[in-house]
Design a protein around this motif. Structure first.
Motif, short mmCIF file in Angstrom:
data_model
loop_
_atom_site.label_atom_id
_atom_site.label_comp_id
_atom_site.label_asym_id
_atom_site.label_seq_id
_atom_site.Cartn_x
_atom_site.Cartn_y
_atom_site.Cartn_z
N SER B 82 51.14 30.39 42.94
CA SER B 82 51.63 31.43 42.04
C SER B 82 50.72 31.53 40.82
O SER B 82 50.56 32.59 40.26
CB SER B 82 53.07 31.14 41.64
OG SER B 82 53.09 30.08 40.74
N LEU B 83 50.10 30.40 40.45
CA LEU B 83 49.16 30.41 39.34
C LEU B 83 47.96 31.30 39.69
O LEU B 83 47.50 32.11 38.88
CB LEU B 83 48.70 28.98 39.05
CG LEU B 83 48.27 28.69 37.62
CD1 LEU B 83 49.48 28.66 36.72
CD2 LEU B 83 47.51 27.38 37.56
N PHE B 87 46.75 34.95 38.26
CA PHE B 87 45.38 35.21 37.82
C PHE B 87 44.87 36.52 38.41
O PHE B 87 44.27 37.34 37.73
CB PHE B 87 44.49 34.03 38.23
CG PHE B 87 43.06 34.17 37.79
CD1 PHE B 87 42.74 34.36 36.45
CD2 PHE B 87 42.03 34.11 38.72
CE1 PHE B 87 41.43 34.48 36.05
CE2 PHE B 87 40.71 34.23 38.32
CZ PHE B 87 40.41 34.42 36.98
N ILE B 88 45.14 36.69 39.72
CA ILE B 88 44.73 37.92 40.39
C ILE B 88 45.37 39.12 39.72
O ILE B 88 44.75 40.16 39.50
CB ILE B 88 45.08 37.86 41.88
CG1 ILE B 88 44.27 36.76 42.56
CG2 ILE B 88 44.83 39.19 42.57
CD1 ILE B 88 44.80 36.36 43.92
N ILE B 93 45.35 43.86 35.73
CA ILE B 93 45.78 44.46 34.46
C ILE B 93 44.57 44.68 33.55
O ILE B 93 44.43 45.73 32.92
CB ILE B 93 46.84 43.56 33.78
CG1 ILE B 93 48.10 43.49 34.64
CG2 ILE B 93 47.18 44.08 32.38
CD1 ILE B 93 49.12 42.49 34.18
N LEU B 94 43.69 43.66 33.50
CA LEU B 94 42.49 43.75 32.68
C LEU B 94 41.66 44.98 33.07
O LEU B 94 41.17 45.72 32.21
CB LEU B 94 41.66 42.48 32.85
CG LEU B 94 40.33 42.44 32.10
CD1 LEU B 94 40.58 42.48 30.59
CD2 LEU B 94 39.53 41.19 32.45
N LYS B 95 41.57 45.20 34.36
CA LYS B 95 40.82 46.34 34.88
C LYS B 95 41.38 47.65 34.30
O LYS B 95 40.64 48.51 33.83
CB LYS B 95 40.89 46.34 36.40
CG LYS B 95 40.23 47.54 37.06
CD LYS B 95 40.55 47.57 38.54
CE LYS B 95 42.02 47.93 38.76
NZ LYS B 95 42.41 47.86 40.17
N TYR B 96 42.72 47.75 34.31
CA TYR B 96 43.34 48.99 33.80
C TYR B 96 43.11 49.14 32.31
O TYR B 96 42.84 50.24 31.81
CB TYR B 96 44.84 49.01 34.12
CG TYR B 96 45.10 49.22 35.60
CD1 TYR B 96 44.61 50.34 36.27
CD2 TYR B 96 45.82 48.29 36.33
CE1 TYR B 96 44.81 50.53 37.61
CE2 TYR B 96 46.05 48.46 37.68
CZ TYR B 96 45.55 49.59 38.32
OH TYR B 96 45.76 49.78 39.64
N LEU B 97 43.21 48.04 31.57
CA LEU B 97 42.99 48.10 30.12
C LEU B 97 41.58 48.58 29.83
O LEU B 97 41.35 49.44 28.97
CB LEU B 97 43.24 46.73 29.48
CG LEU B 97 44.69 46.26 29.39
CD1 LEU B 97 44.75 44.85 28.84
CD2 LEU B 97 45.48 47.20 28.48
#
Lengths: 119, 708
Positions: B82-83, B87-88, B93-97
């Motif tokens: 799950s960790l 991360f994935i 999310i980072l990509k969208y930001l």
């Protein structure tokens, strides 16, 4: 006590009389075997039967039932079921139930045979 | 999503707005009076810091990522998994930001930079709004990497070193801007060294990328794609400017620096670290990509085995098992279709099938050659080159098949058949897994059978318990007591239920009649018969005047109505009210023991047939009823053959002699005491009282008080 005790059944024919020798333990568990043996003899239209008890160690009340179940058929066909060579212990069980009044119980096989001859 | 009511966030938010407004105000004053920039930087730093803390709280306190995480990865995973999944998700999310920032950047024409400079007041407002948006992905990147590094102290240390380098360069920039103006080449040199350091440290920051190997092909592709996009955005956003010569070619770098001096360089450095780390991620993903299939298959196998064990534990139904098991086998082996067959009396019964139609399978099952081929398989068979001659005409495409036999009690009861249009080419490990699977399937079937048997057994036991209760209620808890006598009876069945019987009834004339009986056989059959006898005694006693009459009536009712080999023995002991006389009648039952003071123990054995043997006439004519003369302190003792026929370890009977001896040596006591004594003696005789037959005792004791 709970171990199964066996009943060995041997059948031989002498002078037209079937002699069943039973050895071991005659109780609720082994009675059906003897019943089957008697039935087989009757099914072969043989109605003169002697049961040799000499090697029977024990008989329980359920074992006694076997002799009652077929006696009528046998007698209706002019035959008989005679018992012999009982150990005293076994005899006392028969005696308690009134069997001596119903069956010929002899000491020896020959006595039974004679009784068959005499009719 | 975000808990606005959180106190800390509220305070920080208010604090931020206050500083921002004051900065706007002060900035405009500075603009006119042109004060030193160190003051400005301090204020900027304040704003930046509070913005960072606020952002941190928002990310930390919001369960945003957890909610999406739940939606995306519903499957149960271990904590480590799950960790990684988290991360994935963070990467996504980072990509969208970054995408948002990139879009803003594209749609902001470069001449805005000039407007900013020329129109300071509005520039400040716009920058104050834009800068946090531009900073968000950078901050998020730091947050992800921080989170990621937490698991390993070594990684964490490298991360701290990285941070120090970046902060150091930022400090240099601030000093350069506010205190001493360094020559350009010095700044350039420091930047170069910092860049190289950041680059190399970044390579080793997150060392452990092995988790990627265990991801599915799909996730690996998504990792590669997302990382590529992130690198692309980071390159565009951060490196569109050469901050070294302060030539702002994009609005974004300008915004950073205009917002807080030197921030664009810092962002660049962070971006560089991010680019390196994500590049490593891509490389690792690509390296592990070819092994995806093997991993996936193995994982499928593991999942299958796990779910099989679950089925074994839960299943009660054969068809449910075959259905699931066939499906699992199909997935495990990537076959084209599969079916499960059960063998019943030399017939093949189709139990379940997958990826095909029933009609088609039935056609296959009608093919004798093919059936014979399968019947000859007794172990797990993997045939990668099935003999053409045995294949049904409509199965020409069939190249290979797997036959998984289902065994129960060492005999084949069915099989799971898998067929394929190409070779399976299973390696040794896969063969072993399939073998384990085959064994587990057999165990599942055996379990179902055992479970059924144990349920039946349990049911039978429960019914036996009910029968036992019923029977115990049939035996009177207390027999009739009356003045001058002391009577006690007890019965212990050999099995749960027995065929022994005792009772006390009042006859028509009011005489008390005590009965002890024993039906032929034991167990359930005997118990039912005994219940029948009890019913007869209850109904016939009120119309009988003696024990004998009662027994005769019972025999008349029973004779001809029961199996010829069934019978019952009963003794009656009738105590007359009027004449104080005791009479004893014995229908085939064990002899009655009588103990008279100063006399030898006597066993009374009057004539009598067992009940059910002979017809009415014969029975009645041969049944004797005798009178027993009982004086004070005399005692009669009746028992079932369970007592005298009790055997010890040497197979010797308890016999009448032991009864005689115990009665002889018993001096004085109640009927209950004599019964208990006999039980105790019987127990010690047979050592365990692992009784062979039901045991019943009935004692009648004539009391001292009763003097006529």
């Amino acid at each position: 006590m709970s171990e199964t005790k066996n009943l060995n059944i041997e059948i031989k024919e002498e002078d037209g009389i079937s002699i069943i020798s039973i050895r071991g333990f005659l109780d609720a568990n082994t009675a059906p075997n003897l019943e089957q043996a008697v039935e087989d003899i009757i099914n072969n239209n043989k109605y003169k039967i002697i049961v040799d008890f000499s090697e029977l160690d024990y008989i329980s009340s359920a074992g006694l039932g076997v002799f009652m179940s077929q006696i009528e058929t046998i007698r209706e066909n002019n035959g008989d079921l005679k018992l012999c060579r009982m150990q005293s212990k076994v005899y006392s069980v028969f005696e308690l139930l009134g069997f001596p009044m119903l069956f010929d119980i002899c000491d020896e096989i020959d006595q039974c045979k004679k009784k068959f001859e005499n009719g | 999503m975000l808990d606005i009511s959180n106190k800390k966030i509220q305070i920080l938010g208010t604090f931020l707005i206050v500083i921002l407004l004051s900065k706007l105000l002060l900035d405009n004053i500075f603009y006119f009076i042109n004060l030193s920039s160190i003051f400005e930087i301090t204020l900027d730093a304040f704003i930046l810091l509070s913005e960072f803390i606020l952002l941190y709280y928002i990310i930390k306190k919001s369960n945003l990522d957890i909610k999406i995480y739940k939606k995306y990865f519903k499957k149960d995973t271990t904590s480590e998994d799950s960790l990684n999944s988290k991360f994935i998700l963070h990467i996504k999310i980072l990509k969208y930001l970054l995408l948002i920032v990139y879009i803003i950047m594209i749609f902001t024409p470069e001449y805005y930079n000039r407007i900013y400079i020329e129109n300071n007041f509005y520039a400040k407002i716009i920058t104050s709004i834009l800068a946090p948006i531009f900073l968000a992905p950078i901050f998020y990147l730091v947050y992800i990497l921080l989170n990621r590094s937490k698991s390993n102290s070594n990684t964490q240390l490298k991360f701290y070193v990285l941070t120090i380098f970046i902060l150091f360069f930022h400090l240099v920039k601030i000093i350069d801007y506010s205190i001493i103006t360094f020559p350009g080449y010095i700044i350039g040199l420091i930047l170069l060294i910092t860049n190289i350091a950041v680059f190399f440290i970044s390579i080793f920051v997150i060392n452990n990328n092995h988790w990627i190997a265990y991801q599915s092909k799909k996730i690996k592709y998504s990792l590669i794609l997302n990382s590529l996009l992130i690198i692309f955005f980071l390159l565009n956003i951060s490196f569109s400017t050469d901050t070294l010569i302060n030539d702002y070619s994009s609005s974004i770098s300008f915004t950073y620096d205009y917002y807080f001096y030197g921030l664009s360089s810092t962002v660049n450095l962070i971006s560089l670290a991010g680019i390196v780390i994500f590049f490593r991620l891509i490389v690792t993903s690509i390296i592990y990509l070819p092994s995806s299939d093997a991993f996936e298959r193995r994982q499928n196998e593991m999942i299958s085995l796990a779910s099989l064990n679950k089925i074994i534990a839960e299943s009660k139904d054969i068809n449910h098992i075959t259905n699931t098991v066939t499906e699992i086998a199909l997935k495990m082996t990537s076959s084209i279709f599969a079916w499960a067959e059960i063998y019943e009396n030399d017939e093949i019964v189709l139990s379940s099938y997958h990826n095909t139609s029933e009609k088609y399978i039935r056609q296959i099952l009608n093919d004798e050659n093919f059936n014979k081929y399968r019947m000859d398989c007794n172990t797990l068979v993997i045939d990668d080159k099935v003999d053409r001659s045995i294949i049904a005409s409509n199965m020409n495409y069939l190249k290979s098949m797997i036959y998984i036999p289902i065994n129960d009690d060492n005999s084949k009861i069915g099989a799971i058949c898998l067929v394929n249009n190409k070779k399976y080419n299973l390696d040794e490990d896969e063969y072993e897994i399939l073998k384990a699977f085959s064994i587990n399937v057999s165990i599942a079937f055996e379990n179902v059978r055992l479970l059924k048997e144990s349920i039946e057994n349990e049911k039978y036991k429960n019914e036996l318990l009910i029968a036992k209760n019923i029977q115990q209620n049939l035996l009177p808890k207390k027999v009739i007591q009356f003045e001058g006598y002391n009577v006690d009876a007890i019965s212990i069945p050999a099995d749960d239920v027995g065929g022994d019987y005792y009772d006390s009834v009042l006859l028509e004339n009011g005489d008390k009649c005590y009965l002890i009986g024993d039906v032929s056989g034991k167990g359930i059959g005997a118990a039912i018969f005994m219940a029948q006898i009890k019913g007869m005694v209850m109904s016939l006693a009120p119309t009988s005047t003696s024990g004998k009459e009662l027994l005769c009536k019972i025999n008349s009712s029973l004779y001809g109505n029961i199996d010829k080999n069934m019978f019952v023995t009963i003794s009656t002991i009738t105590i007359s009210n009027k004449r104080n006389l005791i009479s004893y009648c014995r229908a085939g039952h064990t002899p009655l023991a009588i103990k008279k003071i100063n006399e030898k123990i006597e066993f009374l054995k009057p004539k009598g047939f067992g009940i059910g043997f002979v017809n009415e006439n014969m029975f009645n004519n041969n049944l004797e009823e005798i009178e027993v003369d009982l004086d004070t302190m005399d005692m009669i003792f009746a028992y079932s053959d369970g007592l005298n026929e009790l055997r010890n370890i040497d197979n010797n009977e308890f016999g009448y002699e032991n009864i005689r001896f115990i009665l002889d040596t018993f001096k004085f006591g109640s009927a209950l005491e004599i019964n208990e004594l006999f039980l105790e003696k019987a127990k010690s005789y047979s050592e365990t009282l692992n009784q062979f037959d039901d045991l019943t005792l009935l004692t009648i004791f004539k009391n001292r008080e009763n003097n006529e």
